[in-house]
Design an enzyme around this catalytic site. Structure first.
Site, PDB file in Angstrom:
ATOM      1  N   GLU A 273      29.704  29.846  42.941  1.00 49.96           N
ATOM      2  CA  GLU A 273      28.807  29.365  41.867  1.00 49.96           C
ATOM      3  C   GLU A 273      28.162  30.530  41.119  1.00 49.96           C
ATOM      4  O   GLU A 273      26.939  30.638  41.066  1.00 49.96           O
ATOM      5  CB  GLU A 273      27.697  28.503  42.457  1.00 49.96           C
ATOM      6  CG  GLU A 273      28.137  27.249  43.165  1.00 49.96           C
ATOM      7  CD  GLU A 273      26.961  26.533  43.843  1.00 49.96           C
ATOM      8  OE1 GLU A 273      25.828  27.067  43.857  1.00 49.96           O
ATOM      9  OE2 GLU A 273      27.193  25.442  44.362  1.00 49.96           O
ATOM     10  N   CYS A 343       0.818  37.017  23.220  1.00 52.30           N
ATOM     11  CA  CYS A 343      -0.486  37.397  23.757  1.00 52.30           C
ATOM     12  C   CYS A 343      -0.502  37.379  25.276  1.00 52.30           C
ATOM     13  O   CYS A 343      -1.182  36.556  25.896  1.00 52.30           O
ATOM     14  CB  CYS A 343      -1.550  36.469  23.202  1.00 52.30           C
ATOM     15  SG  CYS A 343      -1.594  36.539  21.424  1.00 52.30           S
TER      16      CYS A 343
END
Ligand code: LLP
Length: 413
Positions: A273, A343
């Site tokens: 995977e 920010c």
């Protein structure tokens, strides 16, 4: 040459200049090399050549349709982590038998849909989840192929936020409980145990833990066979890392050489995977410098228009990504902190990096942004999702346009 390299002084993707793409589509934007994705897939697939195996690309790394379709076209299968990813895989052309469904905390709706689809397997996370799958299957009068995710308590040596194979991590069930849970499945008519699943974590750069996990699942499969539970395959999960900083890391063929001798005597097929391994290196996040100012450390802040909303890995894990000026000028090197406009002080891509003097307007490429970049994107501070460009056979194609404010607000009432 393929992937990202310099053609003269300027950075190109599969031969197409990044500055030309940025001029046409604006910044920030993701640029992908289709051939790099194919090359990474083939390297892994060929490394396991001659042994029964199937690569199930982990969609969570990057589920942009165009990227997923590149992998679909060359024969990959997928690992989905939610119904959203399953439905996306179906739209991208995968069959239910190409899909394994992993995920902590599957909801009743997700279980019911997965049961109805008859996937290759549901990777179950607990005894309780197996009971719910069993009930859903019986209600539909079917039997569902399942694998149990085993938590082997193996330290993969990766960042704690992306380690999944230790008992303190929320994933899977301890080995000691796994045996009893498999034996119980014999009396659960809705369940057909077909696999054993293990996934230790992500960005793993040593083979030893991956070998230990392989040994453990092979041993468990043998024990189960003795008590009459026949497993078809082991699913070794993903997790093999890539080199973000140029240091040597094990590649697909070294990985195969490490685990095949462990798998071979069992004769069990293997499911892999990989996420990052296939798409990580195939993308550059191209950004533009919007401000430069002094920092107290004697360096300068170069503020770019891309941020943690396009690539959160540095902010979330302190991850290192190479940053390159798309067209460096011929000037003295100076130290810079490359930061984004969001920010948050963690919205920074690199500290004390040296570049030939930078100027506002310069293009900066953040490399290896293909895995967990766009997939983890957000509208925090309200930037629109950045567009995505797929370069294939010398052509740059817009495969996801930039989100508009209307797109962004479309769900709000
Ligand atoms: N299989 C399972 C069950 C997984 O949970 C994952 C990743 C994969 C496969 C694929 O792992 P990979 O081959 O990509 O390492 N956002 C983090 C990584 C999170 C990984 C989550 N699970 C990062 O940016 O480093």
């Amino acid at each position: 040459m393929l992937g990202f390299f310099r053609d003269g002084t300027t950075l190109v993707c599969d031969g197409v200049r990044l500055d030309a793409i940025a001029r046409e589509h604006g910044t920030p934007l993701y640029v992908y090399s289709a051939e790099s994705i194919r090359r990474a897939y083939r390297a892994l697939d060929e490394a396991f050549n001659g042994y029964p195996h199937r690569v199930h690309y982990a969609l969570k790394a990057n589920s942009s349709l165009a990227v997923v379709r590149v992998l679909a076209d060359i024969g990959s299968a997928v690992d989905a982590n939610s119904i959203g990813e399953i439905e996306l895989a179906l739209r991208a052309g995968f069959q239910p038998s190409d899909i394994v469904f992993t995920g902590v905390g599957k909801t009743p709706d997700e279980i019911d849909r997965a049961v109805a689809l008859q996937l290759k397997a549901i990777n179950a996370e607990s005894a309780g989840e197996l009971e719910r799958i069993d009930r859903a299957a019986q209600a539909r009068g079917t039997r569902v192929r399942v694998a149990l995710r085993v938590n082997p308590d193996i330290n993969s040596g990766t960042h704690p936020h992306i380690s999944t194979g230790l008992h303190v991590n929320k994933f899977g069930v301890p080995l000691e409980q796994a045996r009893a849970i498999y034996r119980r499945m014999v009396s659960q008519p809705g369940l057909q145990p077909v696999g054993i699943h293990v996934h230790l974590g992500s960005q793993i750069v040593t083979l030893d833990p991956l070998q230990k996990a392989a040994s453990m699942v092979v041993r468990l499969a043998a024990e189960l066979r003795e008590v009459g539970v026949q497993i078809e395959y082991v699913d070794l999960g993903g997790g093999l890392g890539i080199s973000y900083d140029g240091s040597r890391v094990p590649d697909a063929s070294q990985y195969a050489s490490a685990v095949l001798p462990i798998l071979r005597p069992s004769g069990l097929a293997v499911v892999l995977e990989p996420g990052r391994l296939l798409v990580g290196a195939a993308c550059a996040l191209v950004t533009r410098i919007v401000d430069i100012k002094d920092s107290p450390g004697g360096r300068q802040f170069a503020v770019i228009d891309g941020s943690m909303t396009e690539l959160i890995r540095p902010a979330l894990y302190g991850a290192f990504h190479r940053i390159e000026a798309v067209t460096p000028r011929d000037a003295r090197e100076l130290p810079y902190d490359i930061v984004g406009p969001v920010c948050e002080s963690s919205d920074a891509f690199g500290q004390d990096r040296r570049f030939a003097a930078l100027e506002v307007g310069d293009l900066m490429a953040i490399l290896d942004a293909g895995a967990y970049g766009s997939a983890m994107g957000s509208n925090y501070n309200r930037p629109p999702f950045a567009p995505e460009i797929l370069v294939d056979r010398g052509r740059a194609r817009l495969v996801r346009r930039r989100q508009t404010l209307d797109d962004m607000l479309a769900l709000e009432q």
